[in-house]
Design a protein around this motif. Structure first.
Motif, PDB file in Angstrom:
ATOM      1  N   LEU A 119      62.978  26.134  34.167  1.00  0.00           N
ATOM      2  CA  LEU A 119      62.893  25.360  34.214  1.00  0.00           C
ATOM      3  C   LEU A 119      62.525  24.237  32.762  1.00  0.00           C
ATOM      4  O   LEU A 119      63.852  22.985  32.850  1.00  0.00           O
ATOM      5  N   ALA A 120      62.557  24.509  31.525  1.00  0.00           N
ATOM      6  CA  ALA A 120      62.513  24.093  30.224  1.00  0.00           C
ATOM      7  C   ALA A 120      64.352  24.388  29.876  1.00  0.00           C
ATOM      8  O   ALA A 120      65.147  23.329  29.700  1.00  0.00           O
ATOM      9  N   TRP A 121      64.760  25.615  30.794  1.00  0.00           N
ATOM     10  CA  TRP A 121      66.548  25.732  30.360  1.00  0.00           C
ATOM     11  C   TRP A 121      66.853  24.710  31.775  1.00  0.00           C
ATOM     12  O   TRP A 121      68.140  23.765  30.579  1.00  0.00           O
ATOM     13  N   ARG A 122      66.543  24.284  31.995  1.00  0.00           N
ATOM     14  CA  ARG A 122      66.995  23.670  33.755  1.00  0.00           C
ATOM     15  C   ARG A 122      66.769  22.408  33.282  1.00  0.00           C
ATOM     16  O   ARG A 122      67.482  21.454  33.754  1.00  0.00           O
ATOM     17  N   LEU A 123      65.574  21.910  32.490  1.00  0.00           N
ATOM     18  CA  LEU A 123      65.335  20.024  32.296  1.00  0.00           C
ATOM     19  C   LEU A 123      66.424  20.209  30.503  1.00  0.00           C
ATOM     20  O   LEU A 123      67.074  19.025  30.758  1.00  0.00           O
ATOM     21  N   ARG A 124      66.476  21.167  29.975  1.00  0.00           N
ATOM     22  CA  ARG A 124      67.655  20.542  28.794  1.00  0.00           C
ATOM     23  C   ARG A 124      69.150  20.306  29.603  1.00  0.00           C
ATOM     24  O   ARG A 124      69.968  20.064  29.030  1.00  0.00           O
ATOM     25  N   SER A 125      69.206  21.523  29.998  1.00  0.00           N
ATOM     26  CA  SER A 125      70.704  21.594  30.760  1.00  0.00           C
ATOM     27  C   SER A 125      70.658  19.768  32.243  1.00  0.00           C
ATOM     28  O   SER A 125      72.098  19.296  31.692  1.00  0.00           O
ATOM     29  N   ARG A 126      70.222  18.986  32.423  1.00  0.00           N
ATOM     30  CA  ARG A 126      70.603  18.142  32.697  1.00  0.00           C
ATOM     31  C   ARG A 126      70.448  17.015  31.878  1.00  0.00           C
ATOM     32  O   ARG A 126      71.611  15.940  32.379  1.00  0.00           O
ATOM     33  N   VAL A 127      69.699  17.179  30.645  1.00  0.00           N
ATOM     34  CA  VAL A 127      69.504  15.774  29.945  1.00  0.00           C
ATOM     35  C   VAL A 127      71.922  15.953  29.983  1.00  0.00           C
ATOM     36  O   VAL A 127      72.248  14.753  29.249  1.00  0.00           O
ATOM     37  N   ARG A 128      72.120  17.232  29.202  1.00  0.00           N
ATOM     38  CA  ARG A 128      73.019  17.264  28.527  1.00  0.00           C
ATOM     39  C   ARG A 128      73.840  16.782  29.942  1.00  0.00           C
ATOM     40  O   ARG A 128      75.415  16.549  29.546  1.00  0.00           O
ATOM     41  N   GLU A 129      74.449  17.079  31.046  1.00  0.00           N
ATOM     42  CA  GLU A 129      75.105  16.744  31.856  1.00  0.00           C
ATOM     43  C   GLU A 129      75.151  15.063  32.275  1.00  0.00           C
ATOM     44  O   GLU A 129      74.342  14.113  31.576  1.00  0.00           O
ATOM     45  N   THR A 130      76.517  15.039  31.886  1.00  0.00           N
ATOM     46  CA  THR A 130      77.270  13.112  32.181  1.00  0.00           C
ATOM     47  C   THR A 130      76.963  13.052  33.424  1.00  0.00           C
ATOM     48  O   THR A 130      77.187  13.359  34.346  1.00  0.00           O
ATOM     49  N   PRO A 131      76.289  11.771  33.487  1.00  0.00           N
ATOM     50  CA  PRO A 131      76.590  11.001  34.893  1.00  0.00           C
ATOM     51  C   PRO A 131      77.569  10.526  35.591  1.00  0.00           C
ATOM     52  O   PRO A 131      79.236  10.562  35.375  1.00  0.00           O
ATOM     53  N   HIS A 132      78.325  11.268  37.233  1.00  0.00           N
ATOM     54  CA  HIS A 132      79.256  10.827  37.507  1.00  0.00           C
ATOM     55  C   HIS A 132      79.501   9.420  37.272  1.00  0.00           C
ATOM     56  O   HIS A 132      78.607   8.731  38.050  1.00  0.00           O
ATOM     57  N   ALA A 133      80.599   8.977  37.131  1.00  0.00           N
ATOM     58  CA  ALA A 133      81.231   7.429  36.536  1.00  0.00           C
ATOM     59  C   ALA A 133      81.503   7.084  38.366  1.00  0.00           C
ATOM     60  O   ALA A 133      81.963   7.693  38.816  1.00  0.00           O
ATOM     61  N   LEU A 134      80.821   5.967  39.002  1.00  0.00           N
ATOM     62  CA  LEU A 134      81.846   5.732  40.595  1.00  0.00           C
ATOM     63  C   LEU A 134      83.191   4.883  40.303  1.00  0.00           C
ATOM     64  O   LEU A 134      83.118   4.050  38.780  1.00  0.00           O
ATOM     65  N   SER A 135      83.964   5.028  41.158  1.00  0.00           N
ATOM     66  CA  SER A 135      85.181   3.997  41.054  1.00  0.00           C
ATOM     67  C   SER A 135      85.035   3.141  41.296  1.00  0.00           C
ATOM     68  O   SER A 135      83.851   2.979  42.002  1.00  0.00           O
ATOM     69  N   ALA A 136      86.088   2.833  41.467  1.00  0.00           N
ATOM     70  CA  ALA A 136      86.198   0.945  41.513  1.00  0.00           C
ATOM     71  C   ALA A 136      86.189   0.487  43.013  1.00  0.00           C
ATOM     72  O   ALA A 136      85.129   0.132  43.751  1.00  0.00           O
ATOM     73  N   GLU A 137      86.434   1.677  43.673  1.00  0.00           N
ATOM     74  CA  GLU A 137      86.384   1.234  45.096  1.00  0.00           C
ATOM     75  C   GLU A 137      84.899   1.474  45.807  1.00  0.00           C
ATOM     76  O   GLU A 137      84.522   0.933  46.602  1.00  0.00           O
ATOM     77  N   GLU A 138      84.558   2.932  45.271  1.00  0.00           N
ATOM     78  CA  GLU A 138      83.086   2.949  45.172  1.00  0.00           C
ATOM     79  C   GLU A 138      81.920   1.891  44.702  1.00  0.00           C
ATOM     80  O   GLU A 138      80.784   2.175  45.720  1.00  0.00           O
ATOM     81  N   HIS A 139      82.227   1.551  44.104  1.00  0.00           N
ATOM     82  CA  HIS A 139      81.322   0.082  43.219  1.00  0.00           C
ATOM     83  C   HIS A 139      81.514  -0.870  44.783  1.00  0.00           C
ATOM     84  O   HIS A 139      80.242  -1.329  44.552  1.00  0.00           O
ATOM     85  N   ALA A 140      82.612  -1.290  44.851  1.00  0.00           N
ATOM     86  CA  ALA A 140      83.039  -1.925  46.311  1.00  0.00           C
ATOM     87  C   ALA A 140      82.010  -2.106  47.264  1.00  0.00           C
ATOM     88  O   ALA A 140      81.784  -2.710  48.158  1.00  0.00           O
TER      89      ALA A 140
END
Length: 158
Positions: A119-140
């Motif tokens: 659980l500690a390893w998984r929570l640390r690896s989630r913190v290091r993950e970069t959030p997926h950026a939405l494209s302009a089309e996905e925002h629209a």
């Protein structure tokens, strides 16, 4: 016919208590010792009951063996040793700590530590993950869905 039904109705409660353990001796001190030790011994047939709680024939037999051992003058440790020699450590609800029971004693703690580590390893690896950026089309598309002006897509109709 009524008499037969009356006799059956009167005997039915007696038949329900036929399997209950009744004291075998008139010595209440001996019976108390037998029942106290019987609560620490596992029924080999039921496996989730002590021999004091079980009415299985083997449990009754084990209670009788405990009684006989006490009547022979043996103490609780000697009776337990006799039963363990005959039936193995499985007869004890609290088996001794030794090589063959090591996993039984340490297993729950090891699983807890391993689960907490994962659980500690998984929570640390989630913190290091970069959030997926939405494209302009996905925002629209998201804005249109929020406004309620979006046309139903093929996936949403399925």
């Amino acid at each position: 016919m009524r008499r037969l039904a009356l006799v059956a109705a009167l005997l039915l409660p007696v038949a329900g208590h036929a399997g209950e353990a009744a004291p075998v001796t008139d010595d209440p001190v001996l019976e108390e010792r037998v029942m106290r030790l019987s609560h620490d011994l596992r029924c080999l047939v039921c496996q989730n009951q002590s021999i004091a709680e079980s009415n299985a024939p083997l449990a009754v037999d084990l209670r009788n063996q405990v009684r006989e051992q006490f009547q022979a003058g043996k103490d609780e440790a000697a009776v337990v040793d006799y039963l363990v020699a005959r039936y193995g450590d499985f007869v004890l609800y609290l088996p001794p700590f030794k090589g063959t029971t090591l996993l039984l004693w340490l297993g729950p703690g090891l699983l807890l530590v391993a689960g907490a580590g994962w659980l500690a390893w998984r929570l640390r690896s989630r913190v290091r993950e970069t959030p997926h950026a939405l494209s302009a089309e996905e925002h629209a598309r998201a804005a249109a869905l929020l406004d309620g002006t979006a046309k139903p897509s093929r996936e949403s109709r399925l």
